[in-house]
Design an enzyme around this catalytic site. Structure first.
Site, PDB file in Angstrom:
ATOM      1  N   ARG A 171     -10.027   0.943   8.593  1.00  0.00           N
ATOM      2  CA  ARG A 171      -9.490  -0.396   8.842  1.00  0.00           C
ATOM      3  C   ARG A 171     -10.524  -1.314   9.465  1.00  0.00           C
ATOM      4  O   ARG A 171     -10.215  -2.467   9.764  1.00  0.00           O
ATOM      5  CB  ARG A 171      -8.300  -0.288   9.787  1.00  0.00           C
TER       6      ARG A 171
ATOM      7  N   LYS B  47       0.816  -1.221   0.000  1.00  0.00           N
ATOM      8  CA  LYS B  47       0.000   0.000   0.000  1.00  0.00           C
ATOM      9  C   LYS B  47       0.852   1.274   0.000  1.00  0.00           C
ATOM     10  O   LYS B  47       0.598   2.182  -0.755  1.00  0.00           O
ATOM     11  CB  LYS B  47      -0.902   0.051   1.250  1.00  0.00           C
TER      12      LYS B  47
ATOM     13  N   ARG C  67      11.037  -0.920  11.134  1.00  0.00           N
ATOM     14  CA  ARG C  67       9.957  -0.476  12.003  1.00  0.00           C
ATOM     15  C   ARG C  67       9.838  -1.404  13.204  1.00  0.00           C
ATOM     16  O   ARG C  67       9.957  -2.623  13.056  1.00  0.00           O
ATOM     17  CB  ARG C  67       8.633  -0.483  11.222  1.00  0.00           C
TER      18      ARG C  67
ATOM     19  N   ARG D  92      11.475  -5.854   5.590  1.00  0.00           N
ATOM     20  CA  ARG D  92      11.291  -4.465   5.148  1.00  0.00           C
ATOM     21  C   ARG D  92      12.203  -3.504   5.911  1.00  0.00           C
ATOM     22  O   ARG D  92      12.408  -3.636   7.103  1.00  0.00           O
ATOM     23  CB  ARG D  92       9.831  -4.071   5.378  1.00  0.00           C
TER      24      ARG D  92
ATOM     25  N   ARG E 119      -1.062  -8.405  13.352  1.00  0.00           N
ATOM     26  CA  ARG E 119      -1.555  -7.454  12.342  1.00  0.00           C
ATOM     27  C   ARG E 119      -2.306  -8.180  11.240  1.00  0.00           C
ATOM     28  O   ARG E 119      -3.317  -7.695  10.740  1.00  0.00           O
ATOM     29  CB  ARG E 119      -0.388  -6.640  11.776  1.00  0.00           C
TER      30      ARG E 119
HETATM   31  P1  ADP Z   1       0.656  -1.795   7.926  1.00  0.00           P
HETATM   32  O1  ADP Z   1      -0.404  -1.635   6.871  1.00  0.00           O
HETATM   33  O2  ADP Z   1       1.923  -2.354   7.386  1.00  0.00           O
HETATM   34  O3  ADP Z   1       0.192  -2.551   9.140  1.00  0.00           O
HETATM   35  P2  ADP Z   1       0.406   0.999   8.865  1.00  0.00           P
HETATM   36  O4  ADP Z   1       1.511   1.988   8.883  1.00  0.00           O
HETATM   37  O5  ADP Z   1      -0.764   1.279   8.001  1.00  0.00           O
HETATM   38  O6  ADP Z   1       1.110  -0.383   8.474  1.00  0.00           O
HETATM   39  O7  ADP Z   1      -0.129   0.787  10.352  1.00  0.00           O
HETATM   40  C1  ADP Z   1       0.710   0.514  11.438  1.00  0.00           C
HETATM   41  C2  ADP Z   1      -0.094   0.411  12.719  1.00  0.00           C
HETATM   42  O8  ADP Z   1      -0.726   1.677  12.995  1.00  0.00           O
HETATM   43  C3  ADP Z   1      -1.252  -0.581  12.672  1.00  0.00           C
HETATM   44  O9  ADP Z   1      -0.815  -1.886  12.993  1.00  0.00           O
HETATM   45  C4  ADP Z   1      -2.184  -0.009  13.742  1.00  0.00           C
HETATM   46  O10 ADP Z   1      -1.735  -0.326  15.038  1.00  0.00           O
HETATM   47  C5  ADP Z   1      -2.013   1.495  13.552  1.00  0.00           C
HETATM   48  N1  ADP Z   1      -3.026   2.035  12.614  1.00  0.00           N
HETATM   49  C6  ADP Z   1      -2.809   2.520  11.369  1.00  0.00           C
HETATM   50  N2  ADP Z   1      -3.961   2.895  10.781  1.00  0.00           N
HETATM   51  C7  ADP Z   1      -4.953   2.630  11.685  1.00  0.00           C
HETATM   52  C8  ADP Z   1      -6.377   2.768  11.677  1.00  0.00           C
HETATM   53  N3  ADP Z   1      -7.030   3.234  10.609  1.00  0.00           N
HETATM   54  N4  ADP Z   1      -7.053   2.394  12.793  1.00  0.00           N
HETATM   55  C9  ADP Z   1      -6.413   1.918  13.873  1.00  0.00           C
HETATM   56  N5  ADP Z   1      -5.091   1.730  13.938  1.00  0.00           N
HETATM   57  C10 ADP Z   1      -4.349   2.084  12.862  1.00  0.00           C
END
Ligand code: ADP
Ligand code: ZN
Length: 211
Positions: free
Chosen positions: A88, A13, A153, A122, A164
């Site tokens: 999400r 993404k 990360r 990554r 996740r």
């Molecule tokens: P990835 O898609 O690789 O998990 P992101 O950077 O999108 O990475 O998200 C990292 C973390 O941030 C998620 O595991 C969650 O804990 C938090 N997060 C991101 N977006 C949301 C969201 N829309 N609602 C709740 N938590 C979120």
């Protein structure tokens, strides 16, 4: 037009978001990036978010929705934006419907067996956020785009990744159905091919929608 990028962690993404955002001149709004910036700056939101992110759980909806709702009022969003990592779950999607109209949802499907290695290998640029995979870095420790330091990360470890992926399956995957019913979903399949291949497919479809 407001566009959502949907896909499991590691589906690519972030990489596609950068490309889409540049091509269509849409601000890239990543809730994950917003949380990481808050963690770095040690804000109250950052402190709260960290406790969830470290476990691979979702940050509470109220906090997340309020951040996005506010961000969408910024001037740069007046012609639309690209949402990466939000919504999400169904609650977030329903909330989003109350303050934004969604023109397209770019859904990246990917074989789950590819994800663990992708995410755990990554490395991301500390400064510009570009992501790489260790297998292609040949030992390099600097970003080829901006020279920034490449880091891993904190949540890109096997245990957190497993959570996740579970969260994605249980809470996020139902959004595919949610947006299919609304008639706005655009389905794509991620693979081991270079990101440019997938981007070409996405752009071919979005060009027709956005013009
Ligand atoms: P990835 O898609 O690789 O998990 P992101 O950077 O999108 O990475 O998200 C990292 C973390 O941030 C998620 O595991 C969650 O804990 C938090 N997060 C991101 N977006 C949301 C969201 N829309 N609602 C709740 N938590 C979120
Ligand atoms: Zn960089």
């Amino acid at each position: 037009m407001n566009i959502i990028l949907l896909g499991a962690p590691g589906a690519g993404k972030g990489t596609q978001a950068t490309k889409i955002s540049e091509r269509y001149n849409l601000p890239h709004i990543s809730t994950g990036d917003i949380f990481r910036a808050n963690i770095k700056n040690k804000t109250e939101i950052g402190l709260l978010a960290k406790s969830y992110i470290d476990k691979g759980q979702l940050v509470p909806d109220e906090v997340t929705c309020a951040i996005v709702k506010d961000r969408l009022t910024w001037d740069d969003c007046k012609n639309g934006c690209l949402l990466d990592g939000f919504p999400r779950n169904t609650y977030q999607a329903e909330q989003l419907d109350t303050f934004a109209e969604i023109g397209a949802v770019v859904n990246i499907n990917i074989d789950f067996s590819l994800l663990m290695d992708r995410i755990c290998g990554r490395r991301v640029c500390k400064d510009c956020g570009e992501s790489y995979h260790v297998s292609t870095l040949g030992g390099a420790t600097a970003c080829s785009r901006c020279g920034g330091e490449l880091i891993q990360r904190a949540d890109d470890n096997p245990e957190t990744v497993k959570n996740r992926l579970d969260v994605y399956n249980e809470q996020t995957a139902p959004l595919i159905d949610y947006y299919t019913k609304k008639g706005v979903i655009l389905n794509f399949t991620g693979s081991e091919a270079p990101a440019e291949v997938l981007f070409a497919e996405i752009a071919a479809v979005l060009d027709k929608k956005i013009g």
